[in-house]
Design a protein around this motif. Structure first.
Motif, PDB file in Angstrom:
ATOM      1  N   ARG A  21      86.759  12.173  70.393  1.00 26.65           N
ATOM      2  CA  ARG A  21      86.162  11.342  71.446  1.00 26.65           C
ATOM      3  C   ARG A  21      86.087  12.079  72.775  1.00 26.65           C
ATOM      4  NH1 ARG A  21      88.441   5.161  70.337  1.00 26.65           N
ATOM      5  NH2 ARG A  21      87.979   5.176  68.104  1.00 26.65           N
ATOM      6  N   HIS A  22      87.073  12.904  73.068  1.00 27.15           N
ATOM      7  CA  HIS A  22      87.030  13.655  74.326  1.00 27.15           C
ATOM      8  C   HIS A  22      86.036  14.808  74.259  1.00 27.15           C
ATOM      9  CE1 HIS A  22      90.438  11.250  75.585  1.00 27.15           C
ATOM     10  NE2 HIS A  22      90.200  11.692  76.802  1.00 27.15           N
ATOM     11  N   GLN A  23      85.837  15.381  73.094  1.00 27.61           N
ATOM     12  CA  GLN A  23      84.831  16.434  72.960  1.00 27.61           C
ATOM     13  C   GLN A  23      83.425  15.867  73.146  1.00 27.61           C
ATOM     14  OE1 GLN A  23      85.970  18.090  69.146  1.00 27.61           O
ATOM     15  NE2 GLN A  23      87.213  19.670  70.120  1.00 27.61           N
ATOM     16  N   ALA A  24      83.272  14.571  72.907  1.00 27.26           N
ATOM     17  CA  ALA A  24      81.986  13.895  73.084  1.00 27.26           C
ATOM     18  C   ALA A  24      82.039  12.964  74.305  1.00 27.26           C
ATOM     19  CB  ALA A  24      81.651  13.105  71.816  1.00 27.26           C
ATOM     20  N   LEU A  25      82.789  13.364  75.325  1.00 26.49           N
ATOM     21  CA  LEU A  25      82.951  12.529  76.516  1.00 26.49           C
ATOM     22  C   LEU A  25      81.588  12.124  77.069  1.00 26.49           C
ATOM     23  CD1 LEU A  25      85.155  11.411  78.465  1.00 26.49           C
ATOM     24  CD2 LEU A  25      84.751  13.440  79.871  1.00 26.49           C
ATOM     25  N   TRP A  26      81.453  10.831  77.331  1.00 32.61           N
ATOM     26  CA  TRP A  26      80.189  10.306  77.831  1.00 32.61           C
ATOM     27  C   TRP A  26      79.792  10.981  79.146  1.00 32.61           C
ATOM     28  CZ3 TRP A  26      82.704   4.865  78.009  1.00 32.61           C
ATOM     29  CH2 TRP A  26      82.974   4.426  76.711  1.00 32.61           C
ATOM     30  N   PRO A  27      78.528  11.324  79.316  1.00 33.06           N
ATOM     31  CA  PRO A  27      78.082  11.913  80.593  1.00 33.06           C
ATOM     32  C   PRO A  27      78.416  11.025  81.789  1.00 33.06           C
ATOM     33  CG  PRO A  27      76.373  12.129  78.931  1.00 33.06           C
ATOM     34  CD  PRO A  27      77.450  11.258  78.330  1.00 33.06           C
ATOM     35  N   GLU A  28      78.284   9.692  81.604  1.00 37.29           N
ATOM     36  CA  GLU A  28      78.584   8.795  82.731  1.00 37.29           C
ATOM     37  C   GLU A  28      80.070   8.785  83.069  1.00 37.29           C
ATOM     38  OE1 GLU A  28      77.935   5.993  79.105  1.00 37.29           O
ATOM     39  OE2 GLU A  28      77.221   7.939  79.788  1.00 37.29           O
ATOM     40  N   MET A  29      80.922   9.083  82.101  1.00 35.10           N
ATOM     41  CA  MET A  29      82.363   9.177  82.374  1.00 35.10           C
ATOM     42  C   MET A  29      82.665  10.458  83.152  1.00 35.10           C
ATOM     43  SD  MET A  29      85.144   7.559  82.130  1.00 35.10           S
ATOM     44  CE  MET A  29      86.906   7.789  82.178  1.00 35.10           C
ATOM     45  N   LYS A  30      82.032  11.543  82.757  1.00 32.77           N
ATOM     46  CA  LYS A  30      82.196  12.807  83.501  1.00 32.77           C
ATOM     47  C   LYS A  30      81.767  12.614  84.956  1.00 32.77           C
ATOM     48  CE  LYS A  30      81.228  15.782  79.548  1.00 32.77           C
ATOM     49  NZ  LYS A  30      80.298  16.762  78.975  1.00 32.77           N
ATOM     50  N   GLN A  31      80.612  11.965  85.131  1.00 32.98           N
ATOM     51  CA  GLN A  31      80.103  11.728  86.476  1.00 32.98           C
ATOM     52  C   GLN A  31      81.051  10.831  87.266  1.00 32.98           C
ATOM     53  OE1 GLN A  31      76.261   9.826  86.646  1.00 32.98           O
ATOM     54  NE2 GLN A  31      76.105  10.075  88.849  1.00 32.98           N
ATOM     55  N   MET A  32      81.580   9.781  86.624  1.00 34.75           N
ATOM     56  CA  MET A  32      82.489   8.859  87.297  1.00 34.75           C
ATOM     57  C   MET A  32      83.727   9.602  87.801  1.00 34.75           C
ATOM     58  SD  MET A  32      85.438   6.735  87.201  1.00 34.75           S
ATOM     59  CE  MET A  32      86.035   7.405  85.677  1.00 34.75           C
ATOM     60  N   ILE A  33      84.284  10.486  86.981  1.00 37.31           N
ATOM     61  CA  ILE A  33      85.458  11.268  87.392  1.00 37.31           C
ATOM     62  C   ILE A  33      85.134  12.067  88.655  1.00 37.31           C
ATOM     63  CG2 ILE A  33      86.946  13.214  86.743  1.00 37.31           C
ATOM     64  CD1 ILE A  33      86.778  12.064  83.816  1.00 37.31           C
ATOM     65  N   HIS A  34      83.967  12.703  88.671  1.00 37.27           N
ATOM     66  CA  HIS A  34      83.576  13.503  89.836  1.00 37.27           C
ATOM     67  C   HIS A  34      83.309  12.630  91.064  1.00 37.27           C
ATOM     68  CE1 HIS A  34      82.269  16.904  86.935  1.00 37.27           C
ATOM     69  NE2 HIS A  34      83.532  17.033  87.288  1.00 37.27           N
ATOM     70  N   VAL A  35      82.677  11.473  90.860  1.00 40.38           N
ATOM     71  CA  VAL A  35      82.384  10.567  91.982  1.00 40.38           C
ATOM     72  C   VAL A  35      83.660  10.167  92.715  1.00 40.38           C
ATOM     73  CG1 VAL A  35      81.632   8.200  92.521  1.00 40.38           C
ATOM     74  CG2 VAL A  35      80.191   9.685  91.119  1.00 40.38           C
ATOM     75  N   TYR A  36      84.745   9.988  91.968  1.00 42.50           N
ATOM     76  CA  TYR A  36      86.015   9.576  92.582  1.00 42.50           C
ATOM     77  C   TYR A  36      86.903  10.769  92.962  1.00 42.50           C
ATOM     78  CZ  TYR A  36      84.756   4.799  91.575  1.00 42.50           C
ATOM     79  OH  TYR A  36      84.117   3.581  91.549  1.00 42.50           O
ATOM     80  N   GLY A  37      86.312  11.962  92.979  1.00 35.87           N
ATOM     81  CA  GLY A  37      87.008  13.133  93.498  1.00 35.87           C
ATOM     82  C   GLY A  37      87.856  13.888  92.494  1.00 35.87           C
ATOM     83  N   GLY A  38      87.669  13.656  91.202  1.00 33.31           N
ATOM     84  CA  GLY A  38      88.435  14.367  90.177  1.00 33.31           C
ATOM     85  C   GLY A  38      87.757  15.661  89.759  1.00 33.31           C
ATOM     86  N   ARG A  39      88.541  16.712  89.593  1.00 32.10           N
ATOM     87  CA  ARG A  39      88.052  18.027  89.169  1.00 32.10           C
ATOM     88  C   ARG A  39      89.134  18.690  88.326  1.00 32.10           C
ATOM     89  NH1 ARG A  39      84.327  16.111  91.378  1.00 32.10           N
ATOM     90  NH2 ARG A  39      82.917  16.902  92.946  1.00 32.10           N
ATOM     91  N   ASN A  40      88.700  19.678  87.550  1.00 37.23           N
ATOM     92  CA  ASN A  40      89.639  20.514  86.783  1.00 37.23           C
ATOM     93  C   ASN A  40      90.632  19.668  85.983  1.00 37.23           C
ATOM     94  OD1 ASN A  40      88.506  22.967  87.706  1.00 37.23           O
ATOM     95  ND2 ASN A  40      89.670  22.791  89.593  1.00 37.23           N
ATOM     96  N   TYR A  41      90.104  18.784  85.168  1.00 35.74           N
ATOM     97  CA  TYR A  41      90.909  17.854  84.377  1.00 35.74           C
ATOM     98  C   TYR A  41      91.216  18.501  83.034  1.00 35.74           C
ATOM     99  CZ  TYR A  41      92.234  13.070  82.837  1.00 35.74           C
ATOM    100  OH  TYR A  41      92.899  11.954  82.405  1.00 35.74           O
ATOM    101  N   THR A  42      92.485  18.599  82.712  1.00 34.24           N
ATOM    102  CA  THR A  42      92.934  19.177  81.449  1.00 34.24           C
ATOM    103  C   THR A  42      93.900  18.212  80.779  1.00 34.24           C
ATOM    104  OG1 THR A  42      92.756  21.421  82.337  1.00 34.24           O
ATOM    105  CG2 THR A  42      94.136  21.134  80.384  1.00 34.24           C
ATOM    106  N   ILE A  43      93.734  18.031  79.471  1.00 36.29           N
ATOM    107  CA  ILE A  43      94.680  17.252  78.667  1.00 36.29           C
ATOM    108  C   ILE A  43      95.100  18.129  77.501  1.00 36.29           C
ATOM    109  CG2 ILE A  43      95.080  15.177  77.292  1.00 36.29           C
ATOM    110  CD1 ILE A  43      92.760  13.846  78.841  1.00 36.29           C
TER     111      ILE A  43
END
Length: 104
Positions: A21-43
């Protein structure tokens, strides 16, 4: 930048689906993370304990906290709730970790 480090837990036997599911992360989820100031996210996953260790860089704690109310984030939490330990609102159970060393 503020570096947040935390741990979560995936249910036994759900590791492959969590990864898929994370390898297929939704584009809108990626954008949402960036909109709220998130970068360089690693799990990362410890396969011996099913513990997930995560690190994200954020711009501002208040701005990042607001992402919890974003409908896209809520939809993602609902989507992931069958794979991991969650709170009553389906947000992942997260335990903040103390950073003891960092080297750029």
């Amino acid at each position: 930048m503020i570096r947040k480090i935390f741990k979560m837990k995936v249910y036994p036997g759900m590791e492959k689906e969590y990864k898929r599911r994370h390898q297929a992360l939704w584009p809108e989820m990626k954008q949402m993370i960036h909109v709220y100031g998130g970068r360089n996210y690693t799990i990362a996953l410890d396969t011996e304990t099913d513990i997930l260790y995560a690190q994200i860089e954020i711009e501002d704690e208040k701005k990042w906290s607001a992402s919890a109310d974003d409908p896209i984030n809520r939809k993602w939490w609902d989507y992931m709730a069958d794979l991991m330990e969650t709170n009553p609102d389906n947000s992942p159970v997260c335990v903040e970790l103390e950073e003891v060393f960092h080297l750029d």
